[in-house]
Structures are given as C-alpha cells and as structure tokens.
Scaffold this motif. Sequence first.
Motif, PDB file in Angstrom:
ATOM      1  N   PRO A 622       0.730  -1.128  -0.051  1.00  6.27           N
ATOM      2  CA  PRO A 622       0.095   0.124  -0.084  1.00  6.27           C
ATOM      3  C   PRO A 622       0.754   1.341   0.055  1.00  6.27           C
ATOM      4  CG  PRO A 622      -0.920  -1.574   1.455  1.00  6.27           C
ATOM      5  CD  PRO A 622       0.399  -2.305   1.031  1.00  6.27           C
ATOM      6  N   ASP A 623       1.944   1.517   0.668  1.00  8.76           N
ATOM      7  CA  ASP A 623       2.891   2.549   0.542  1.00  8.76           C
ATOM      8  C   ASP A 623       4.164   2.401  -0.114  1.00  8.76           C
ATOM      9  OD1 ASP A 623       3.928   0.557   2.198  1.00  8.76           O
ATOM     10  OD2 ASP A 623       4.282   1.898   4.020  1.00  8.76           O
ATOM     11  N   SER A 624       4.471   1.349  -1.224  1.00  7.64           N
ATOM     12  CA  SER A 624       5.536   1.121  -2.025  1.00  7.64           C
ATOM     13  C   SER A 624       5.605   2.336  -2.929  1.00  7.64           C
ATOM     14  CB  SER A 624       5.482  -0.204  -2.540  1.00  7.64           C
ATOM     15  OG  SER A 624       4.441  -0.335  -3.395  1.00  7.64           O
ATOM     16  N   PRO A 625       6.776   2.513  -3.360  1.00  5.30           N
ATOM     17  CA  PRO A 625       7.116   3.533  -4.434  1.00  5.30           C
ATOM     18  C   PRO A 625       6.655   3.069  -5.691  1.00  5.30           C
ATOM     19  CG  PRO A 625       9.080   2.743  -3.454  1.00  5.30           C
ATOM     20  CD  PRO A 625       7.939   2.356  -2.703  1.00  5.30           C
ATOM     21  N   ALA A 626       6.824   3.778  -6.730  1.00 11.48           N
ATOM     22  CA  ALA A 626       6.623   3.356  -8.074  1.00 11.48           C
ATOM     23  C   ALA A 626       7.526   2.598  -8.515  1.00 11.48           C
ATOM     24  CB  ALA A 626       6.485   4.656  -9.125  1.00 11.48           C
ATOM     25  N   PRO A 627       7.337   1.501  -9.339  1.00 12.20           N
ATOM     26  CA  PRO A 627       8.236   0.535  -9.883  1.00 12.20           C
ATOM     27  C   PRO A 627       9.394   1.277 -10.520  1.00 12.20           C
ATOM     28  CG  PRO A 627       6.470   0.416 -11.127  1.00 12.20           C
ATOM     29  CD  PRO A 627       5.791   1.250 -10.061  1.00 12.20           C
ATOM     30  N   LEU A 628      10.761   0.656 -10.427  1.00 17.05           N
ATOM     31  CA  LEU A 628      11.878   1.146 -11.225  1.00 17.05           C
ATOM     32  C   LEU A 628      12.033   0.704 -12.659  1.00 17.05           C
ATOM     33  CD1 LEU A 628      14.289   1.480  -8.047  1.00 17.05           C
ATOM     34  CD2 LEU A 628      12.978   3.322  -9.393  1.00 17.05           C
ATOM     35  N   ALA A 629      12.214   1.498 -13.733  1.00 20.74           N
ATOM     36  CA  ALA A 629      12.713   0.706 -14.951  1.00 20.74           C
ATOM     37  C   ALA A 629      14.000  -0.095 -14.747  1.00 20.74           C
ATOM     38  CB  ALA A 629      12.685   1.673 -15.988  1.00 20.74           C
ATOM     39  N   TYR A 630      14.068  -1.002 -15.352  1.00 19.32           N
ATOM     40  CA  TYR A 630      15.288  -1.875 -15.572  1.00 19.32           C
ATOM     41  C   TYR A 630      16.403  -0.756 -16.141  1.00 19.32           C
ATOM     42  CZ  TYR A 630      18.914  -5.315 -17.034  1.00 19.32           C
ATOM     43  OH  TYR A 630      20.005  -6.027 -17.111  1.00 19.32           O
ATOM     44  N   PRO A 631      17.674  -0.920 -15.322  1.00 22.77           N
ATOM     45  CA  PRO A 631      18.390   0.625 -15.748  1.00 22.77           C
ATOM     46  C   PRO A 631      18.930   0.622 -17.149  1.00 22.77           C
ATOM     47  CG  PRO A 631      19.324  -0.964 -14.445  1.00 22.77           C
ATOM     48  CD  PRO A 631      18.095  -1.418 -14.414  1.00 22.77           C
ATOM     49  N   ALA A 632      18.964  -0.506 -17.938  1.00 23.39           N
ATOM     50  CA  ALA A 632      19.521  -0.539 -19.314  1.00 23.39           C
ATOM     51  C   ALA A 632      18.206  -1.005 -20.462  1.00 23.39           C
ATOM     52  CB  ALA A 632      20.566  -1.494 -19.341  1.00 23.39           C
ATOM     53  N   ALA A 633      17.056  -0.828 -19.790  1.00 17.66           N
ATOM     54  CA  ALA A 633      15.970  -1.049 -20.661  1.00 17.66           C
ATOM     55  C   ALA A 633      15.694  -0.155 -21.696  1.00 17.66           C
ATOM     56  CB  ALA A 633      14.639  -1.191 -19.787  1.00 17.66           C
ATOM     57  N   CYS A 634      15.373  -0.580 -23.115  1.00 15.34           N
ATOM     58  CA  CYS A 634      14.901   0.102 -23.980  1.00 15.34           C
ATOM     59  C   CYS A 634      13.489   0.847 -23.880  1.00 15.34           C
ATOM     60  CB  CYS A 634      14.481  -1.009 -25.311  1.00 15.34           C
ATOM     61  SG  CYS A 634      16.112  -1.473 -26.194  1.00 15.34           S
ATOM     62  N   ARG A 635      13.430   2.020 -24.270  1.00 13.60           N
ATOM     63  CA  ARG A 635      12.098   2.816 -23.880  1.00 13.60           C
ATOM     64  C   ARG A 635      12.309   3.886 -25.010  1.00 13.60           C
ATOM     65  NH1 ARG A 635      10.425   5.147 -18.291  1.00 13.60           N
ATOM     66  NH2 ARG A 635      12.614   4.969 -18.056  1.00 13.60           N
ATOM     67  N   PRO A 636      11.538   4.120 -26.134  1.00 11.98           N
ATOM     68  CA  PRO A 636      10.473   3.111 -26.207  1.00 11.98           C
ATOM     69  C   PRO A 636      10.761   1.754 -26.910  1.00 11.98           C
ATOM     70  CG  PRO A 636      10.641   4.666 -28.160  1.00 11.98           C
ATOM     71  CD  PRO A 636      11.530   5.231 -27.022  1.00 11.98           C
ATOM     72  N   GLN A 637       9.867   0.672 -26.769  1.00 12.46           N
ATOM     73  CA  GLN A 637      10.389  -0.390 -26.970  1.00 12.46           C
ATOM     74  C   GLN A 637       9.175  -1.329 -27.820  1.00 12.46           C
ATOM     75  OE1 GLN A 637       9.518  -3.862 -26.138  1.00 12.46           O
ATOM     76  NE2 GLN A 637      11.533  -5.011 -26.415  1.00 12.46           N
TER      77      GLN A 637
END
Length: 709
Positions: A622-637
């Motif tokens: 309930p109080d967790s922060p937003a998920p983190l992108a994988y640090p080397a992920a493509c975006r956009p993909q």
Amino acid sequence: MFESADSLAPRALQPLLHDVVMCVAAPAFAASARDGQLRGDRAEGFYDHDRRLLHTLCLFLDDREPEPIGVQPLGPHQVRFTAVHRYHRDRTDDPTLIIERVRTAGEGETLTLRNVGTVERTLRIELAAATDLAGIADVKRGQHRPPLACTGHPPEGEQALPAALTWTGPTGHARLTVTSGPVPEVSGGPEGGTLTWPHLVLPPHESWQVRLAVTGRAVPEPSGHPVAPHAPAPWSRPTVVSDDVRLRDLVRQGLWDLDALRLADPLGAAGDGAEDQFIAAGCPWYLTLFGRDSIWSARMLLPLGTDLARGTLWALARRQGRVSDVFREEAPGRILHELRPAAARHGHGLLLPSHYYGSVDATPLFVTLLVEAWHWGLPDTEVDALLPYAERAMAWVVETSSRDEDGLLRYYPRAGGLRHQAWKDSEDAVRDAEGRRVEPPLALCEVQGYAYEAACGLATLLAARDRADDAQKLRNWAEGLRKRFADLFWIPARTGPAPRYVAIAVGQGPTAVSGPTSNMGQLLSTGILDEAGCRDVAAWLASPGLASGWGLRSRSKDVPGFNPLSYHGGSVWTHDTAIAVRGLCATGHHHEALILAEGLLDAATRFGYRMPELYGGDARTPDSPAPLAYPAACRPQGWSAASGVAVLSALLDLRPDITRRSLVARPAAPLALRVEGLVLAGQRLSVAVTASGECTVPELPEGWRHERR
C-alpha cells in the motif's frame, strides 16, 4: 564450484539508460542527459542506422553551461530542453535569459535564446562537438574510443556551403551543419570542433536562433538495410472511450511510440506500391528488424488492420533462410533473428553476423502471424503469396523436432552465438529452483506452445485451400507434440497455489528444469494445454510469487536466484504480462487476468504510459514507491508499446474466425468501454461494452456475425 567475483577480469559495463532522454524516428535517434547536453558519456549522441554520428554537443554561454530547468517531450521524435543563464549582479532572482534546445531525431536541433529581461546582454556562445563514429554494438558494451579529428568548414562568400564541422573514419562519416541563423566562427582539431558566436548582442525582449543539422552514415552503407518509411503508419488509430483512462492513455501513447519505431523494407513493396513496414525492436539497442519482436508487435496490432502484419511477413520472408550456414545459424526455412548493418561483437563473447538466424521461436511465430492475419482479413492474394514461406518455416520446425531424441523443438547454439535462443536470451536466462544456471541444448516450454499453435493454425489454413491431407499430417504432428509436452513438462509442486506447474524448459535426458517462471503464461493461448492445465497455470500466474502487483514477474520471488532487477530472473516484462493477460482471457480465467492487467495499468501511470522494455519486480504494498525501470531497458520498445492494444483486445476477448465468419467479443469484466476504429476484413468497426457487461458489435463486415460465447 563458483568463481569469485574478484577473480574475474574487469570488463567495460553496458551504459545505463534509466535517466536518459530519448527521441526516436527510426532508424535514427538521439539520447542525452536530462539537461540536453551531450558530453560523450554513456550512450549519449545522435545516431542513424546503428552508427553514432555525434557524441558531444555541449553548449556554453560566457564559458559556463546553462542551468537546466526542464525537459518536455514534443512527441516520440522530438524533445525540448529549457535552461537559464543567470547573472550575479542582477537585482532580481528571476531568470532573464532563457535557452531552449529543440532536438529532433534524424535531423538535428534548434537553439533559441530569449532575453526576457530589461537589460541588453552581450554573450559569447560556443558549441563544442566531437564524435567517435562508434557502432551501436560497441556503445552497448561500454567501449570507449578516442574522438576523431574534426575538420572545420567556414563559409567563404555568398555561394559557399554553410558553416560545418565534419568527421571521417574507416566505418563512417558525420557532419554538423549550420543550416540557418547567424554565421559562426568554425574551428576543427584533433579531438573535435567548435562553432562560436563571440559577440552576440541581444536586446531586451529579443530572440536569437540557429538551426543545426546532424547527418552521416556508415561506410560502406549497408545494402538492403531497413530505411525510414515515407508512407503513414499502416494501422488504424482507434478511439478508446472508457471510464478507465489508464487503458485509453496506454493505447494512445503506445501508438505514438510505435509510429516512431516504424521501418520500411527497401528490398520490395506490395503490388500496389505500398511500403512493407514493420516495427523495430526497441531504442537504442535494437532499432532494426528483429524476427521475434517485430512479429509480436504485428500480432498485437492485428485488431487495427493487417497491413503491418503484411509488411512484417514480407520483410522476413525475403530474408528467410535458404542454405545451411553455421556462423549465421541459417537453415532452409528458418526465420531471421536480427538484421544489422555489419557483423559485430556484442559483449559476453558474442560475435554475430549482419544476418543472424539464432532464434528458435521466430520461425513458428512467423507461421502463426500469417494465420492470425488471415483470420483478421488479410487479402487472399497476400495469404496465398506468403503461404509457401510459411510452409517452409513449418518444415524447419517439424524437421528440427524430428531430429531431437525427445521430439521437441530444441536449440543448439554455436560457440560465439546466443546461448539462449528464445525471448529470455540473456546469459543466465534459464535457472533451476536452486538458482543454478542450466545450459543448452534446451527445449523451452513456450516454444513448444508456439510450434503447436503454428501447426494447428497452418493446418486450418491448408484445409481451407482444399489440402486436407497436408492439413491432417500437421494435426497429427501437433497432437504428438501435445502428448510429449504433457508427459515431460509438468512438475509437481510441494507448495503453491496449484499441485503442479510447467517447467521453463526440458534438458536432455529428458530433465525438466524446476522453478516457477512466467514462461508458462505464454502457453495459455496456444492450445497446447488442456482445461486442467490452463487452470493450474492461471493459479500460478495470479499467485504472489509471480504477480508482483505491477505485472507478471519473469521468475517467482519464492525461489533462489530471484532478483527484481535481473534481466530475466525476476523483473516484469511489459509484453510478457500482456501476453499472459491475453491467454487468461482467452481461456476464461478473467479474475486472474484482471489481477495482472490492473497491475500493468497502474504501472503505466508511473511511467507516463511509455512502458519500458522491463522494470523491477519488487512486491507492491500500500505504501510502496513506483516501480523502477530496468536501468538499461529500451524505451520506447516495440512490443511494450504494442501491449496497450494487446491488453485492450484481451479485455474484449476479440478472436475472429474467418472459416466461420465469426468474431468472438466476450468482455473479461463489466467495464464501460467503447472502441472505434478497429478493423476486420478491411472494414472499420466498433465494439461497445456497457457497465453491466453487455457487448455489441454493430458494424461487422457483410456475412460476419458476433459470437458472445
């Protein structure tokens, strides 16, 4: 015996991308830090056709860098960076000199200075530029090369070329040109060049602007490599009206990003002259044709028309394997894995050719894309023209399986090629329940599902072409594979939501690889599982071990080796979650589908609806922060951007059957929703769902009917 981390030889590290600003117009893109400066670090630069044209473009005002205050995307292909230049002797804290840099992928950038104060300013403006002309494979593996010498070209007379800086190397050339605005002083040197405006006088409320173009290519230019498309996107742009704005915005942002990831095949076009377009896998590392990725993107977008599927199929058909070649891992009928301008080293000992076929799943997926496009209304002339390629692909699947002692579709990588040859293709992609790496040759569970689905689908297509005997042979082969799968892939579970689960893979022996993973979610829509099997898989997918609350983890958190930021060992993949939602809806497991769909849609809000390739698999609280992108992920993909349409289609449970002229539309939940601009058999249609769950499809093509079962 484990090797100590201290004993390993040091190696360059892949650049991280979590805070990089991207703008993309395939095959070009630009990447920088959030202040807009290019300093030659990490993956920063202007790129085209897998070549870095410029890695440094740093702005100085009075020998100081501007102070950044914001970055604003103006579309997938363009971004604006805003900064200020302050003066210590000003009597106000308000900034009075504003700097805007609008960067456009494939073109360059526009630099604008605005004096919004009441005092005239005299400025020295300098742009420092440099490059190494590195290939994208070298950038990805963290290789640092010295900058190349730069030649300055000041304008000489009214008819001379514009002021420019140029670089030439053995693998490419690049040019930075001033296309409009005041003429600068130009200086080149052994490590780069500068464009300087030494005495700019900027009165109050006046602006100063200069436009820069970045051009260049690889040397020699790759023959037949994909190019930027000239025609519009080959899909309909639906209007989604829903109480759930998350779904609407995810679809809209995804289509914007897919527009920027489009490429066209220069080797041919349809008979009417239309381009054969497809979706590049992702920016920055995979901005080219990837068999598996491009096929999945086209499959996900089939409810918006069949033109993208047609272009993808033809681009791959023209490059279908013809001969046996060990280095390329090519074989007759095999579908291409990836296309690059030239052979390159990709790190971890990988040496890959420009045309590489090291994929076990692209070939059956090619067959299924043709079959599904046929059901969605791909014209018969196109289906019949592509059918021989699909039959050659299916022949590769059957022949490869027949050579296996267990009768499974297994991969045997060569030394120096990809070790794992399905979508989980990292070095440690396959681990057992104890966290130990399992090495190939391996038969992955979802690959057997792909092969089964391809055989059954192609059999239906052949039967519709009055080839009953060929169709029956494929059905017999598929049924044999289904039985072998049932015998070899199920593992009893000591604890968990169901008494058994599907192994990620079967090794030789045969030995099933233990440990629950997301791979079994991709089996649901293939038909290889019976009703009880679908029920057990659905229970695992919705369990806390795999369902993170933000989507589907690639590996259960309840087994050793789980890492929420591992590439394939615990992270959440956008497309993998969407495919699981699709399968759950298709098999009637709507409750489990909504658990994953809700998590994915909530995650989308945290990423501004531009979904990364993958993101962290930490548990949601309930109080967790937003998920983190994988640090080397493509975006956009590609397939991440297409996942919004896939989820929309799954929640509506859209499934056409051209042999019966029927469209199943069976909503997974009583969600008030209306979608206009879907396409079936070349005709636009709409689907409406009321809050009570009633579904209507009022604009079906002539002769078609809506089935609610």
